[in-house]
Design a protein around this motif. Sequence first.
Motif, PDB file in Angstrom:
ATOM      1  N   THR A   1      13.014   7.681  30.878  1.00  0.00           N
ATOM      2  CA  THR A   1      12.982   7.282  29.471  1.00  0.00           C
ATOM      3  C   THR A   1      11.565   6.896  29.090  1.00  0.00           C
ATOM      4  OG1 THR A   1      15.247   6.427  29.600  1.00  0.00           O
ATOM      5  CG2 THR A   1      13.909   5.723  27.729  1.00  0.00           C
ATOM      6  N   PRO A   2      10.944   7.613  28.168  1.00  0.00           N
ATOM      7  CA  PRO A   2       9.569   7.277  27.765  1.00  0.00           C
ATOM      8  C   PRO A   2       9.539   6.011  26.910  1.00  0.00           C
ATOM      9  CG  PRO A   2      10.388   9.068  26.418  1.00  0.00           C
ATOM     10  CD  PRO A   2      11.457   8.791  27.451  1.00  0.00           C
ATOM     11  N   GLN A   3       8.478   5.252  27.064  1.00  0.00           N
ATOM     12  CA  GLN A   3       8.310   4.021  26.298  1.00  0.00           C
ATOM     13  C   GLN A   3       6.883   3.940  25.768  1.00  0.00           C
ATOM     14  OE1 GLN A   3       9.261   0.877  29.028  1.00  0.00           O
ATOM     15  NE2 GLN A   3      11.474   1.231  28.886  1.00  0.00           N
ATOM     16  N   ILE A   4       6.752   3.415  24.553  1.00  0.00           N
ATOM     17  CA  ILE A   4       5.433   3.203  23.957  1.00  0.00           C
ATOM     18  C   ILE A   4       4.904   1.859  24.446  1.00  0.00           C
ATOM     19  CG2 ILE A   4       4.122   3.011  21.807  1.00  0.00           C
ATOM     20  CD1 ILE A   4       6.468   4.456  20.415  1.00  0.00           C
ATOM     21  N   VAL A   5       3.824   1.866  25.177  1.00  0.00           N
ATOM     22  CA  VAL A   5       3.271   0.615  25.712  1.00  0.00           C
ATOM     23  C   VAL A   5       1.965   0.220  25.025  1.00  0.00           C
ATOM     24  CG1 VAL A   5       4.379   0.907  27.957  1.00  0.00           C
ATOM     25  CG2 VAL A   5       2.088   1.862  27.569  1.00  0.00           C
ATOM     26  N   LYS A   6       1.459   1.097  24.184  1.00  0.00           N
ATOM     27  CA  LYS A   6       0.218   0.782  23.468  1.00  0.00           C
ATOM     28  C   LYS A   6       0.251   1.480  22.112  1.00  0.00           C
ATOM     29  CE  LYS A   6      -4.797   1.633  23.608  1.00  0.00           C
ATOM     30  NZ  LYS A   6      -5.884   2.340  24.326  1.00  0.00           N
ATOM     31  N   GLN A   7      -0.114   0.735  21.090  1.00  0.00           N
ATOM     32  CA  GLN A   7      -0.220   1.313  19.760  1.00  0.00           C
ATOM     33  C   GLN A   7      -1.126   0.420  18.923  1.00  0.00           C
ATOM     34  OE1 GLN A   7       4.007   1.041  18.545  1.00  0.00           O
ATOM     35  NE2 GLN A   7       3.332  -0.323  16.901  1.00  0.00           N
ATOM     36  N   PRO A   8      -1.812   0.972  17.926  1.00  0.00           N
ATOM     37  CA  PRO A   8      -2.695   0.156  17.080  1.00  0.00           C
ATOM     38  C   PRO A   8      -1.881  -0.764  16.181  1.00  0.00           C
ATOM     39  CG  PRO A   8      -2.616   2.406  16.277  1.00  0.00           C
ATOM     40  CD  PRO A   8      -1.867   2.400  17.575  1.00  0.00           C
ATOM     41  N   LYS A   9      -2.517  -1.836  15.746  1.00  0.00           N
ATOM     42  CA  LYS A   9      -1.811  -2.818  14.928  1.00  0.00           C
ATOM     43  C   LYS A   9      -1.557  -2.329  13.506  1.00  0.00           C
ATOM     44  CE  LYS A   9      -6.002  -5.243  13.436  1.00  0.00           C
ATOM     45  NZ  LYS A   9      -6.690  -6.559  13.339  1.00  0.00           N
ATOM     46  N   ASP A  10      -2.316  -1.310  13.093  1.00  0.00           N
ATOM     47  CA  ASP A  10      -2.211  -0.867  11.704  1.00  0.00           C
ATOM     48  C   ASP A  10      -1.241   0.292  11.515  1.00  0.00           C
ATOM     49  OD1 ASP A  10      -4.046  -2.775  10.914  1.00  0.00           O
ATOM     50  OD2 ASP A  10      -5.763  -1.438  11.212  1.00  0.00           O
ATOM     51  N   VAL A  11      -0.193   0.343  12.337  1.00  0.00           N
ATOM     52  CA  VAL A  11       0.845   1.358  12.164  1.00  0.00           C
ATOM     53  C   VAL A  11       2.207   0.681  12.155  1.00  0.00           C
ATOM     54  CG1 VAL A  11      -0.528   3.158  13.271  1.00  0.00           C
ATOM     55  CG2 VAL A  11       1.096   1.816  14.628  1.00  0.00           C
ATOM     56  N   LYS A  12       3.188   1.368  11.580  1.00  0.00           N
ATOM     57  CA  LYS A  12       4.557   0.856  11.539  1.00  0.00           C
ATOM     58  C   LYS A  12       5.513   2.000  11.829  1.00  0.00           C
ATOM     59  CE  LYS A  12       5.691  -2.516   8.920  1.00  0.00           C
ATOM     60  NZ  LYS A  12       6.079  -3.438   7.844  1.00  0.00           N
ATOM     61  N   ASN A  13       6.753   1.617  12.128  1.00  0.00           N
ATOM     62  CA  ASN A  13       7.851   2.579  12.295  1.00  0.00           C
ATOM     63  C   ASN A  13       7.534   3.642  13.351  1.00  0.00           C
ATOM     64  OD1 ASN A  13       9.131   1.283  10.061  1.00  0.00           O
ATOM     65  ND2 ASN A  13       7.936   2.550   8.657  1.00  0.00           N
ATOM     66  N   THR A  14       6.916   3.220  14.455  1.00  0.00           N
ATOM     67  CA  THR A  14       6.642   4.176  15.536  1.00  0.00           C
ATOM     68  C   THR A  14       7.943   4.529  16.249  1.00  0.00           C
ATOM     69  OG1 THR A  14       6.147   2.332  17.026  1.00  0.00           O
ATOM     70  CG2 THR A  14       4.285   3.388  15.922  1.00  0.00           C
TER      71      THR A  14
ATOM     72  N   SER B   1       0.834  -1.200   0.000  1.00  0.00           N
ATOM     73  CA  SER B   1       0.000   0.000   0.000  1.00  0.00           C
ATOM     74  C   SER B   1       0.867   1.247   0.000  1.00  0.00           C
ATOM     75  CB  SER B   1      -0.919   0.020   1.237  1.00  0.00           C
ATOM     76  OG  SER B   1      -1.714  -1.133   1.311  1.00  0.00           O
ATOM     77  N   LYS B   2       0.265   2.336  -0.422  1.00  0.00           N
ATOM     78  CA  LYS B   2       0.892   3.644  -0.312  1.00  0.00           C
ATOM     79  C   LYS B   2       0.838   4.063   1.154  1.00  0.00           C
ATOM     80  CE  LYS B   2       2.503   7.575  -2.101  1.00  0.00           C
ATOM     81  NZ  LYS B   2       3.795   7.686  -2.810  1.00  0.00           N
ATOM     82  N   PHE B   3       1.969   4.546   1.710  1.00  0.00           N
ATOM     83  CA  PHE B   3       2.057   4.889   3.123  1.00  0.00           C
ATOM     84  C   PHE B   3       2.222   6.396   3.306  1.00  0.00           C
ATOM     85  CE2 PHE B   3       1.800   0.696   4.291  1.00  0.00           C
ATOM     86  CZ  PHE B   3       2.122   0.460   5.625  1.00  0.00           C
ATOM     87  N   SER B   4       1.783   6.861   4.486  1.00  0.00           N
ATOM     88  CA  SER B   4       1.950   8.264   4.855  1.00  0.00           C
ATOM     89  C   SER B   4       2.447   8.335   6.294  1.00  0.00           C
ATOM     90  CB  SER B   4       0.619   9.019   4.725  1.00  0.00           C
ATOM     91  OG  SER B   4       0.761  10.359   5.126  1.00  0.00           O
ATOM     92  N   GLU B   5       3.220   9.378   6.613  1.00  0.00           N
ATOM     93  CA  GLU B   5       3.753   9.566   7.959  1.00  0.00           C
ATOM     94  C   GLU B   5       2.964  10.652   8.678  1.00  0.00           C
ATOM     95  OE1 GLU B   5       8.054  10.166  10.196  1.00  0.00           O
ATOM     96  OE2 GLU B   5       7.744  11.047   8.215  1.00  0.00           O
ATOM     97  N   ASP B   6       2.793  10.470   9.983  1.00  0.00           N
ATOM     98  CA  ASP B   6       2.120  11.477  10.803  1.00  0.00           C
ATOM     99  C   ASP B   6       2.873  11.629  12.115  1.00  0.00           C
ATOM    100  OD1 ASP B   6       0.326  13.373  11.519  1.00  0.00           O
ATOM    101  OD2 ASP B   6      -1.304  11.991  12.032  1.00  0.00           O
ATOM    102  N   ILE B   7       2.749  12.804  12.709  1.00  0.00           N
ATOM    103  CA  ILE B   7       3.359  13.099  14.012  1.00  0.00           C
ATOM    104  C   ILE B   7       2.265  13.615  14.932  1.00  0.00           C
ATOM    105  CG2 ILE B   7       5.042  14.474  15.269  1.00  0.00           C
ATOM    106  CD1 ILE B   7       6.739  14.585  12.768  1.00  0.00           C
ATOM    107  N   ILE B   8       2.143  13.008  16.108  1.00  0.00           N
ATOM    108  CA  ILE B   8       1.122  13.410  17.083  1.00  0.00           C
ATOM    109  C   ILE B   8       1.800  13.717  18.415  1.00  0.00           C
ATOM    110  CG2 ILE B   8      -0.730  12.108  15.966  1.00  0.00           C
ATOM    111  CD1 ILE B   8      -0.273   9.888  17.980  1.00  0.00           C
TER     112      ILE B   8
ATOM    113  N   LEU C   1       5.270  11.754  18.834  1.00  0.00           N
ATOM    114  CA  LEU C   1       5.430  10.386  18.333  1.00  0.00           C
ATOM    115  C   LEU C   1       5.147  10.393  16.837  1.00  0.00           C
ATOM    116  CD1 LEU C   1       4.177   7.092  19.869  1.00  0.00           C
ATOM    117  CD2 LEU C   1       3.465   7.674  17.552  1.00  0.00           C
ATOM    118  N   SER C   2       6.039   9.784  16.082  1.00  0.00           N
ATOM    119  CA  SER C   2       5.835   9.656  14.633  1.00  0.00           C
ATOM    120  C   SER C   2       5.535   8.209  14.279  1.00  0.00           C
ATOM    121  CB  SER C   2       7.062  10.149  13.861  1.00  0.00           C
ATOM    122  OG  SER C   2       8.143   9.255  14.025  1.00  0.00           O
ATOM    123  N   TYR C   3       4.736   8.034  13.244  1.00  0.00           N
ATOM    124  CA  TYR C   3       4.402   6.695  12.787  1.00  0.00           C
ATOM    125  C   TYR C   3       4.023   6.756  11.316  1.00  0.00           C
ATOM    126  CZ  TYR C   3      -0.491   8.180  13.035  1.00  0.00           C
ATOM    127  OH  TYR C   3      -1.681   8.840  12.834  1.00  0.00           O
ATOM    128  N   THR C   4       4.000   5.600  10.672  1.00  0.00           N
ATOM    129  CA  THR C   4       3.522   5.506   9.296  1.00  0.00           C
ATOM    130  C   THR C   4       2.384   4.494   9.236  1.00  0.00           C
ATOM    131  OG1 THR C   4       5.127   3.780   8.736  1.00  0.00           O
ATOM    132  CG2 THR C   4       5.781   6.067   8.304  1.00  0.00           C
TER     133      THR C   4
END
Length: 319
Positions: A293-306, A229-236, A260-263
């Motif tokens: 040190t911050p850590q990501i403990v939850k993220q949706p399955k439909d994202v990559k490169n967080t 698929s075509k991917f896009s990056e976002d920052i929140i 946090l950035s993700y695609t």
Amino acid sequence: MPELKSKILRLFRSKKLNMFLLFLLLAFSILILTKLSKTYTATLSFKVNAKHTNDTHVIVDAEAITLDVTLETYGFKWLTYAFKRPELDVNFENDISKKDSTIIWNTSKGFSSINNQFGKDVKVISINPEAVAFKFDVNDVKYVPIILDANIQYAQGYNTLDEIKTNPDSIKLIGPSSTLKDIQYIKTQKISLEDIKNNINQSLQLKLDSLNKTVKTNITRTNLSIKVSKFSEDIISLPIEIINIPKGKSINYFPKQVSLSYTTSLENYNNIANQDFKVVCNFEEAIDNSYLTPQIVKQPKDVKNTRLLQQKIEFIITE
């Protein structure tokens, strides 16, 4: 010298010499035919094939066993054996006895079966050894994973949300347990895919050449399927939660939020919300009592490169 050469040429042109050579060739041919028409006795070694084996048994190293058979036959037959020697079928249905993990083939039981394989113009005089021991193992079944051996490079701005794996992702092996115990996986043939923009659907050959001949498989190929698929990056921007703060203490930290950035694929872009993510700092893992040190403990399955754009959260302890 020219005179000698001339005499030799006249000799070869002589009809008498030509007749002599013709009779010599005929005599030699008759001699060979006479020799080949006579019967001779000799001993040859023949490889064996195990036939009518029990489905639950696997014969180990049968190809290394030979029978020394003494034959009496015509010279013509001996000539054929010089070019191609047949393998002898050993009947494991009637001509054997068992002892522990060994099958014993006896000449006394199998002589007529061997004799019948040579035909009427060959007489079997003897077979040695009188008994042959074939080691056998019990068939076992084992499933091992298929490992994809691939170099996959997507075109810029393209990726996949799917886990890359083959279908099927495992293979069934049937063979001696002593052989199967050392097999942990089977690889695919190596492939290289570059600048991928479209979906992939490709059949791959499995690497089975290294398997022992006694091992059988249910498949020889597997399929690689990738949805591209075509991917896009976002920052929140996300709030930070501090956990495991000691009782009776409180802390003040900065910054209160991290970026946090993700695609993700364009089709899923509008389905991603900030509340799908969670970032925490564990106070028990504070470094030098000065930053977390911050850590990501939850993220949706439909994202990559967080990834988090801030790696240190400064804090002070307040009573």
